[in-house]
Scaffold this motif. Structure first.
Motif, PDB file in Angstrom:
ATOM      1  N   ARG A 133       0.870  -1.178   0.000  1.00 50.95           N
ATOM      2  CA  ARG A 133       0.000   0.000   0.000  1.00 50.95           C
ATOM      3  C   ARG A 133       0.905   1.227   0.000  1.00 50.95           C
ATOM      4  O   ARG A 133       1.846   1.320   0.789  1.00 50.95           O
ATOM      5  CB  ARG A 133      -0.876  -0.014   1.256  1.00 50.95           C
ATOM      6  N   LEU A 134       0.647   2.183  -0.886  1.00 57.53           N
ATOM      7  CA  LEU A 134       1.512   3.335  -1.037  1.00 57.53           C
ATOM      8  C   LEU A 134       0.853   4.591  -0.484  1.00 57.53           C
ATOM      9  O   LEU A 134      -0.335   4.840  -0.711  1.00 57.53           O
ATOM     10  CB  LEU A 134       1.849   3.559  -2.514  1.00 57.53           C
ATOM     11  N   VAL A 135       1.638   5.376   0.227  1.00 57.14           N
ATOM     12  CA  VAL A 135       1.211   6.686   0.715  1.00 57.14           C
ATOM     13  C   VAL A 135       2.220   7.705   0.204  1.00 57.14           C
ATOM     14  O   VAL A 135       3.424   7.586   0.466  1.00 57.14           O
ATOM     15  CB  VAL A 135       1.141   6.735   2.253  1.00 57.14           C
ATOM     16  N   LEU A 136       1.753   8.680  -0.568  1.00 54.24           N
ATOM     17  CA  LEU A 136       2.609   9.744  -1.083  1.00 54.24           C
ATOM     18  C   LEU A 136       2.059  11.071  -0.593  1.00 54.24           C
ATOM     19  O   LEU A 136       0.838  11.243  -0.487  1.00 54.24           O
ATOM     20  CB  LEU A 136       2.640   9.729  -2.613  1.00 54.24           C
ATOM     21  N   TRP A 137       2.936  12.024  -0.321  1.00 59.04           N
ATOM     22  CA  TRP A 137       2.448  13.310   0.190  1.00 59.04           C
ATOM     23  C   TRP A 137       3.317  14.452  -0.321  1.00 59.04           C
ATOM     24  O   TRP A 137       4.486  14.275  -0.623  1.00 59.04           O
ATOM     25  CB  TRP A 137       2.407  13.301   1.720  1.00 59.04           C
ATOM     26  N   ASP A 138       2.672  15.617  -0.446  1.00 61.75           N
ATOM     27  CA  ASP A 138       3.378  16.844  -0.804  1.00 61.75           C
ATOM     28  C   ASP A 138       3.822  17.539   0.478  1.00 61.75           C
ATOM     29  O   ASP A 138       2.991  17.840   1.353  1.00 61.75           O
ATOM     30  CB  ASP A 138       2.461  17.788  -1.598  1.00 61.75           C
ATOM     31  N   GLN A 139       5.112  17.801   0.591  1.00 61.91           N
ATOM     32  CA  GLN A 139       5.607  18.496   1.773  1.00 61.91           C
ATOM     33  C   GLN A 139       5.070  19.935   1.793  1.00 61.91           C
ATOM     34  O   GLN A 139       4.707  20.500   0.762  1.00 61.91           O
ATOM     35  CB  GLN A 139       7.128  18.477   1.799  1.00 61.91           C
ATOM     36  N   ARG A 140       4.975  20.495   2.984  1.00 64.76           N
ATOM     37  CA  ARG A 140       4.380  21.827   3.126  1.00 64.76           C
ATOM     38  C   ARG A 140       5.015  22.844   2.179  1.00 64.76           C
ATOM     39  O   ARG A 140       6.235  22.882   1.982  1.00 64.76           O
ATOM     40  CB  ARG A 140       4.470  22.321   4.573  1.00 64.76           C
ATOM     41  N   GLY A 141       4.145  23.636   1.543  1.00 60.97           N
ATOM     42  CA  GLY A 141       4.603  24.620   0.577  1.00 60.97           C
ATOM     43  C   GLY A 141       4.838  24.065  -0.819  1.00 60.97           C
ATOM     44  O   GLY A 141       5.116  24.823  -1.744  1.00 60.97           O
ATOM     45  N   HIS A 142       4.722  22.769  -0.989  1.00 65.54           N
ATOM     46  CA  HIS A 142       4.995  22.117  -2.260  1.00 65.54           C
ATOM     47  C   HIS A 142       3.722  21.474  -2.812  1.00 65.54           C
ATOM     48  O   HIS A 142       2.844  21.054  -2.055  1.00 65.54           O
ATOM     49  CB  HIS A 142       6.057  21.034  -2.099  1.00 65.54           C
ATOM     50  N   GLY A 143       3.651  21.365  -4.126  1.00 62.94           N
ATOM     51  CA  GLY A 143       2.539  20.664  -4.761  1.00 62.94           C
ATOM     52  C   GLY A 143       1.193  21.226  -4.349  1.00 62.94           C
ATOM     53  O   GLY A 143       0.946  22.433  -4.406  1.00 62.94           O
ATOM     54  N   ARG A 144       0.292  20.333  -3.912  1.00 65.62           N
ATOM     55  CA  ARG A 144      -1.053  20.726  -3.509  1.00 65.62           C
ATOM     56  C   ARG A 144      -1.172  21.032  -2.016  1.00 65.62           C
ATOM     57  O   ARG A 144      -2.263  21.342  -1.542  1.00 65.62           O
ATOM     58  CB  ARG A 144      -2.053  19.612  -3.877  1.00 65.62           C
ATOM     59  N   SER A 145      -0.081  20.909  -1.280  1.00 67.62           N
ATOM     60  CA  SER A 145      -0.141  21.180   0.153  1.00 67.62           C
ATOM     61  C   SER A 145      -0.163  22.681   0.432  1.00 67.62           C
ATOM     62  O   SER A 145       0.270  23.485  -0.397  1.00 67.62           O
ATOM     63  CB  SER A 145       1.048  20.532   0.876  1.00 67.62           C
TER      64      SER A 145
END
Length: 330
Positions: free
Chosen positions: A82-94
């Motif tokens: 199972r994969l969890v991907l995230w945008d770090q604060r200030g980046h991408g959609r975060s």
């Protein structure tokens, strides 16, 4: 674990086709979630793969990128975890962050809160590229009790535990500015100039392409299409974000985390022509934690996008080692 290989792989065959990255604008893709941090920043998170898989892999991207930089590894890993991907604060959609919270220490805490919210139970492997690897190290220092119990492995790609600005022209300049007490003024000037530079910014320029090629690619992995792709990815991040995080790399030191990381299987991937996090930094991490070390000849900092087969194989090998390793409490 007892293994500190210093093995270099032979130059791999040509990389697969250049990936098509999902757009940053428009509705969030299926599997998207929002995790609100304890200081009120909304982090964009995507979950992929089988929700009932016995293992979760959490992927943290690099500075000025977004979770889409893992697109090729996402394809390779989807059937294993199972994969969890995230945008770090200030980046991408975060969401954006107060300037005082644009630090590796804070992104480490963010990673922990993503873990608590989206993978609250079961074994987890943490993966990080560049700043993402630094976030993994920060979490190990902050919450060592997770490692060996919940966190059962780590994949560190083109990253460093500290000392990035100790040598070279930039290192000498920073030391001089510190010595005369002007570093806070210098950093403030960078932050004030950033919004003006953002308004004047020319995305997709030949100079930007040269700069991307120079800093993020190596001797023989700079295919023009991949350079354009990385340029486009990095230029999505506004200059004020770049300026806010800049100071944290000057003082980055997560060497205290290495003892914690040694509790679990670790693979470190370094590239011989990485100008941002030189291979010597990967070697130091591998030696300190007894990790598998994979050195990729001729590659630069964007090794996950240019030497996909090598990176995927190293990642899958780590998952095999995690499966075979006995679980023990931290």
């Amino acid at each position: 674990m007892g293994r500190v290989p210093t093995d270099s792989l032979p130059t791999p065959p040509p990389s697969p086709p250049v990936p098509v990255l999902p757009p940053l604008t428009g509705p969030p893709p299926p599997g998207s979630r929002t995790v609100r941090t304890d200081d009120g920043v909304d982090l964009h998170v995507e979950v992929d793969g089988d929700e009932d898989a016995p293992l979760t892999v959490v992927l943290s991207h690099g500075f000025t990128a977004r979770l889409a930089e893992w697109e090729l590894q996402r394809t390779a890993l989807r059937d294993r975890a199972r994969l969890v991907l995230w945008d770090q604060r200030g980046h991408g959609r975060s969401g954006w962050t107060p300037l005082t919270q644009a630090t590796i220490d804070r992104t480490g805490r963010d990673l922990g809160q993503v873990l608590d919210a989206v993978a609250p139970a079961g074994p987890v492997v943490l993966a990080g590229h560049s700043m993402g690897g630094m976030s993994v190290l920060a979490l190990a220092r902050q919450r060592p009790e997770l490692f060996g119990d919940r966190v059962v492995g780590a994949f560190l790609l083109a990253t460093s535990a500290g000392g990035l600005v100790e040598t070279g022209v930039l290192g000498r300049l920073v030391k001089l500015v510190r010595r005369v007490g002007l570093l806070p003024l210098y950093l403030r000037g960078v932050q004030l100039a950033a919004p003006v530079l953002e308004r004047l910014r020319w995305r997709g320029s030949p100079f930007g392409r040269w700069f991307t090629r120079r800093l993020l690619f190596g001797r023989d992995d700079a295919e023009p299409a991949r350079v354009r792709l990385v340029q486009r990815l990095l230029e999505e991040t506004p200059y004020p974000v770049v300026a806010a995080f800049y100071a944290t790399f000057l003082d980055h030191d997560e060497s205290a985390a290495l003892e914690v990381l040694a509790r679990v299987p670790v693979t470190v991937v370094a590239a011989t022509h990485d100008r941002l996090t030189p291979a010597a930094h990967g070697r130091r991490i591998a030696e300190a934690v007894g990790a598998e070390l994979v050195v990729v000849p001729g590659a630069g900092h964007s090794v996950n996008l240019t030497r996909t087969e090598v990176v995927d194989r190293a990642f899958l090998d780590l998952l095999d080692r995690v499966d075979a390793a006995p679980r023990r409490a931290g």
